[in-house]
Design a protein around this motif. Structure first.
Motif, short mmCIF file in Angstrom:
data_model
loop_
_atom_site.label_atom_id
_atom_site.label_comp_id
_atom_site.label_asym_id
_atom_site.label_seq_id
_atom_site.Cartn_x
_atom_site.Cartn_y
_atom_site.Cartn_z
N UNK A 141 0.64 -1.33 0.09
CA UNK A 141 -0.06 0.12 -0.01
C UNK A 141 0.93 1.34 0.16
N UNK A 142 2.07 1.32 0.25
CA UNK A 142 3.00 2.37 0.34
C UNK A 142 4.08 2.20 1.29
N UNK A 143 4.97 3.23 1.43
CA UNK A 143 5.94 3.10 2.32
C UNK A 143 5.85 3.39 3.83
N UNK A 144 4.67 3.80 4.09
CA UNK A 144 4.28 4.32 5.27
C UNK A 144 4.32 2.86 6.22
N UNK A 145 4.64 3.28 7.45
CA UNK A 145 5.03 2.10 8.51
C UNK A 145 3.62 1.17 8.41
N UNK A 146 2.48 1.91 8.37
CA UNK A 146 1.35 0.86 8.73
C UNK A 146 1.12 -0.22 7.42
N UNK A 147 1.81 0.13 6.33
CA UNK A 147 1.78 -1.00 5.46
C UNK A 147 3.09 -1.85 5.43
N UNK A 148 4.15 -1.26 5.87
CA UNK A 148 5.39 -2.08 5.83
C UNK A 148 5.65 -3.18 7.10
N UNK A 149 4.76 -2.89 7.83
CA UNK A 149 4.63 -3.93 9.07
C UNK A 149 4.00 -5.17 8.36
N UNK A 150 3.30 -5.35 7.25
CA UNK A 150 2.90 -6.66 7.12
C UNK A 150 3.96 -7.51 6.11
N UNK A 151 5.15 -6.75 6.12
CA UNK A 151 6.48 -7.52 5.48
C UNK A 151 7.35 -8.01 6.70
N UNK A 152 7.43 -9.19 7.07
CA UNK A 152 8.18 -9.55 8.05
C UNK A 152 9.29 -10.18 7.87
N UNK A 153 10.10 -9.68 6.59
CA UNK A 153 11.27 -10.08 6.24
C UNK A 153 12.34 -9.51 7.10
N UNK A 154 13.43 -10.12 7.50
CA UNK A 154 14.58 -9.43 8.08
C UNK A 154 15.28 -8.40 7.09
N UNK A 155 15.03 -7.00 7.26
CA UNK A 155 15.32 -6.09 6.28
C UNK A 155 16.58 -5.40 7.25
N UNK A 156 16.55 -5.10 8.64
CA UNK A 156 17.48 -4.04 9.15
C UNK A 156 18.76 -4.83 9.55
N UNK A 157 19.56 -3.86 10.09
CA UNK A 157 20.82 -4.48 10.45
C UNK A 157 20.91 -4.76 11.85
#
Length: 752
Positions: free
Chosen positions: A325-341
């Motif tokens: 749905x977009x880059x906003x956090x409310x959409x990105x939370x549904x991707x539970x891939x490890x992305x951060x360091x």
């Protein structure tokens, strides 16, 4: 719940999944041997056993969906109403009509439907896909609910019958592929990425609602402008409470301290606490999340085992594509891939799914109080939460099921013992802290001799501490991964445990086991299991020209606790009812002796009336829907051990046979089981709540017309259902989930 009724159109049943590949014994191997219901295989070489929930009655139908009902005055205080004959109604026949059918002498009226406004400033629902402001409207897929009485002055009550709050779950939305097409003007976007406006609307339709209802003369109505009305959706802050709060497993970018999450998801069954709060079970939540194809390697730790056990393999796509749905956090939370360091997950949402899968507590009376996820009760695909008999000076027990194929039955026992004064506390949520944040979680193991045991899921249990399949770090890890802990101790794999309820007199606990397509006399692969005593049927059935296998029609099992009551670690059990067609083989499938006025398939919703003691049984079925829409039955059960022992024999390819003993409750009769209601086309019957006097019964009709093709959204004539519009409720013709209220035309108690 929310099982598609047209498997040819919808190949994935979001409930009928199986991630349990442990070698633990399967409880459904005894009960699931049902033979073909309407096929040439009936009584043939398939060698299987099955039975139905049964009761004898006469066919009949009753009031329309929009009639009003004259209600008899409440007897003066201090008088005793005359004794009623339970099940004193004429049974409803099976039906394929696009309507709600109830017995003669009863009226069912639509009360509260998808999109209905909950504030004075929210516009009337147009039901054409253009409506907005979904955060202030009734959500979709009405599911479990509870009634919370209000006094005439608007204070919490336990006895008021004319005014109250309905707290309910909004489990999901109707989708064919990605889009919830009935709520979008043109059916929505069926490819990725999804537009933000569509995603926002769909997220708002999931969660909970509280709505004030009252009796106004002869009819019930909901109050659009009540100050009690509220919605809980995917942007609502919810606290984590209990042993998992603050644990590393729930650290996210949103909550670096692991203390809170946003929203509650895929809420199905319910419960009501002895201190008068609402409990909601988060069921099939894992399918809303996505994982990247290379996420296993990116993680490189034991979280991969956990994710797989809860149904999220790497590369898994999400049900609706909300993450696009977009880059906003409310959409990105549904991707539970490890992305951060980060090491702890504080810079991404790799741990987001660990915040879903709990029993949620809400004070329906007070919207200022925190909503809390009670993590001590474990994390899995929760249905309802039923309290055992409440006795002063003894701990409280909460019974629960994990609704997926081959999953487990659980019990939580509080450390605190019940104090009668806590029934009317000054702070209801704080009372929940006392009883639901500290206790022991158990899982059930059923034995072939009709006995069973509750095994504590504790990090101190050597079977858990030394489990080779997953290294548990602490008790919070055990609770977050309760399925893996159940695997470790050898719990019995069951046929999709759905709702549970406690008999108000005997205290025996009833669990609906809706079905299991992976029960086989000769299993092949780790996802299949052989019949056993508690899950004894495995048979072949035909629906039209399609073959259905396994425990096709489901059953209801019941448990009698040992001498220690709620705190007991041993129990006895039998099968109350086997779902089946009346004409199915009596020796192997229709073990409960169901008649044409009693036969049913896929029991799901289950609740005892405190006013009458009637056991209400609701179905969510796809196996029998060529004969009848889903239904609700009324039962008057006996008790564990009131029936007989049955031996089922399954021939094997090598010339040997599998012999399974099981225990069947007393056969149904016209006085103990009757069909009470049949719903519209494509609907599931779910949610059971009543006024304290038992004279108004609230029932939810979920996803009517769900087997409509999204391509036909522009042509109402091609909708498989137009309910409740065809019952005279609301604008437009798109089908809507809705709450109905059932009353008896003579003002009596429902089911008498």
């Amino acid at each position: 719940m929310n099982k598609p009724t047209d498997l040819a159109r919808i190949p994935v049943d979001h409930d009928d999944i199986d991630t349990n590949v442990s070698s633990n014994e399967h409880f459904s191997t005894v009960l699931e041997a049902r033979l073909s219901r309407r096929s040439l295989l009936r009584g043939g070489a398939a060698g299987a056993a099955s039975a139905l929930l049964g009761a004898i009655g006469l066919s009949g139908c009753g009031g329309s969906d929009n009639d009003t009902v004259p209600v008899a005055p409440t007897p003066p205080t201090g008088t005793t109403p005359p004794a009623d004959k339970l099940l004193g109604f004429t049974a409803v026949s099976k039906s394929l009509a696009d309507s709600v059918v109830v017995p003669a002498g009863y009226t069912a009226s639509v009360l509260y439907a998808l999109g209905d406004p909950l504030t004075a400033g929210t516009a009337a629902f147009k039901n054409d896909g253009t409506d907005g402001d979904m955060e202030n409207r009734a959500g979709d897929h009405h599911d479990g609910m509870e009634f919370f009485p209000l006094s005439a002055g608007g204070a919490p009550s336990t006895t008021a019958n004319d005014r109250g709050l309905l707290a309910m779950n909004h489990e999901a939305t109707t989708d064919e592929k990605l889009s919830s097409f009935f709520v979008h003007a043109n059916g929505g976007t069926m490819s990725l990425p999804r537009p933000a406006a569509e995603v926002d609307k769909e997220m708002a339709l999931h969660g909970l609602s509280v709505v004030e209802v009252r009796r106004n003369g002869a009819k019930w109505e909901y109050l659009k402008d009540s100050g009690f009305n509220r919605r809980v959706h995917q942007q609502t802050e919810v606290e984590l409470s209990g042993p998992v709060r603050g644990n590393a497993l729930v650290v996210t970018k949103y909550s670096t301290g692991g203390a809170k999450v946003r929203g509650t998801l895929n809420n199905c069954g319910t419960g009501k606490t002895p201190w008068n709060t609402y409990l909601s079970g988060e069921e099939n939540w894992s399918g809303y999340f996505t994982r990247a194809a290379g996420d296993d390697a990116a993680r490189g730790d034991k979280s991969v085992v956990s994710l797989q056990r809860y149904g999220r393999n790497q590369g898994a796509s999400s049900r609706h594509g909300w993450e696009t749905g977009g880059t906003d956090d409310k959409y990105q939370r549904w991707d539970i891939s490890k992305k951060g360091a980060s090491i702890d997950g504080s810079d991404d949402y790799r741990n987001e799914m660990n915040g879903m899968g709990y029993i949620v507590e809400m004070d329906a009376y007070d919207k200022t109080r925190a909503i809390k996820k009670r993590t001590a009760l474990g994390r899995y695909a929760h249905e309802s939460a039923a309290f055992g008999k409440v006795i002063a000076g003894q701990p409280l027990a909460v019974y629960m099921g994990d609704d997926s194929r081959n999953e487990y039955i659980f019990k939580y026992v509080s450390n605190a013992v019940w104090a009668a004064a806590d029934a009317t506390p000054a702070d209801r949520i704080a009372t929940g802290d006392k009883y639901l944040d500290n206790g022991k979680l158990y899982v059930a193991k059923f034995a072939a001799d009709g006995s069973g045991q509750w095994i504590e899921l504790s990090i101190a249990n050597p079977l858990i501490a030394a489990y080779a399949g997953y290294k548990f770090a602490d008790q919070a890890d055990v609770l977050v991964n309760a399925r893996l802990a159940g695997d470790a101790v050898g719990a019995t794999r069951m046929d999709r445990p759905e709702w549970c309820s406690v008999h108000p007199t005997t205290g025996e606990v009833y669990f609906s086991l809706t079905n299991n397509s992976n029960r086989r006399a000769e299993p092949s692969g780790s996802s299949q299991a052989a019949p056993d005593a508690a899950n004894p049927r495995a048979y072949t059935d035909l629906k039209g020209s399609s073959t259905q296998q396994g425990n096709v029609n489901g059953h209801i099992i019941r448990v009698k606790e040992g001498a220690a009551g709620s705190a007991a670690t041993s129990f006895t059990w039998d099968v109350y009812l086997f779902g089946a067609e009346a004409g199915a083989a009596a020796a192997t499938v229709n073990l409960s002796g169901l008649s044409a006025d009693q036969d049913f398939s896929s029991p799901d919703g289950l609740a005892f009336s405190t006013a009458t003691g009637i056991c209400w049984i609701q179905t969510d079925d796809g196996a029998y829907t060529d004969v009848t829409n889903c239904m609700m039955l009324a039962g008057v059960p006996g008790q564990v051990g009131d029936g007989r022992k049955v031996t089922l024999n399954y021939p094997r390819a090598n010339g040997t046979s599998l012999s399974v003993d099981t225990y069947v409750g007393k056969a149904a009769s016209a006085d103990t089981l009757k069909r009470f209601l049949v719903g519209p086309v494509g609907s599931e019957i779910t949610g059971i709540a009543e006024t304290p006097d038992g004279k108004a019964l609230f029932v939810n009709i979920q996803h009517p017309g769900e087997n409509t093709l999204s391509a036909n959204i522009g042509d109402p004539a091609k909708y498989t259902s137009q309910w409740p519009a065809n019952a005279g409720y609301g604008a437009g013709k798109r089908p809507r989930s809705a709450t109905i209220v059932i009353t008896k035309n003579d003002g009596g108690r429902i089911g008498t």
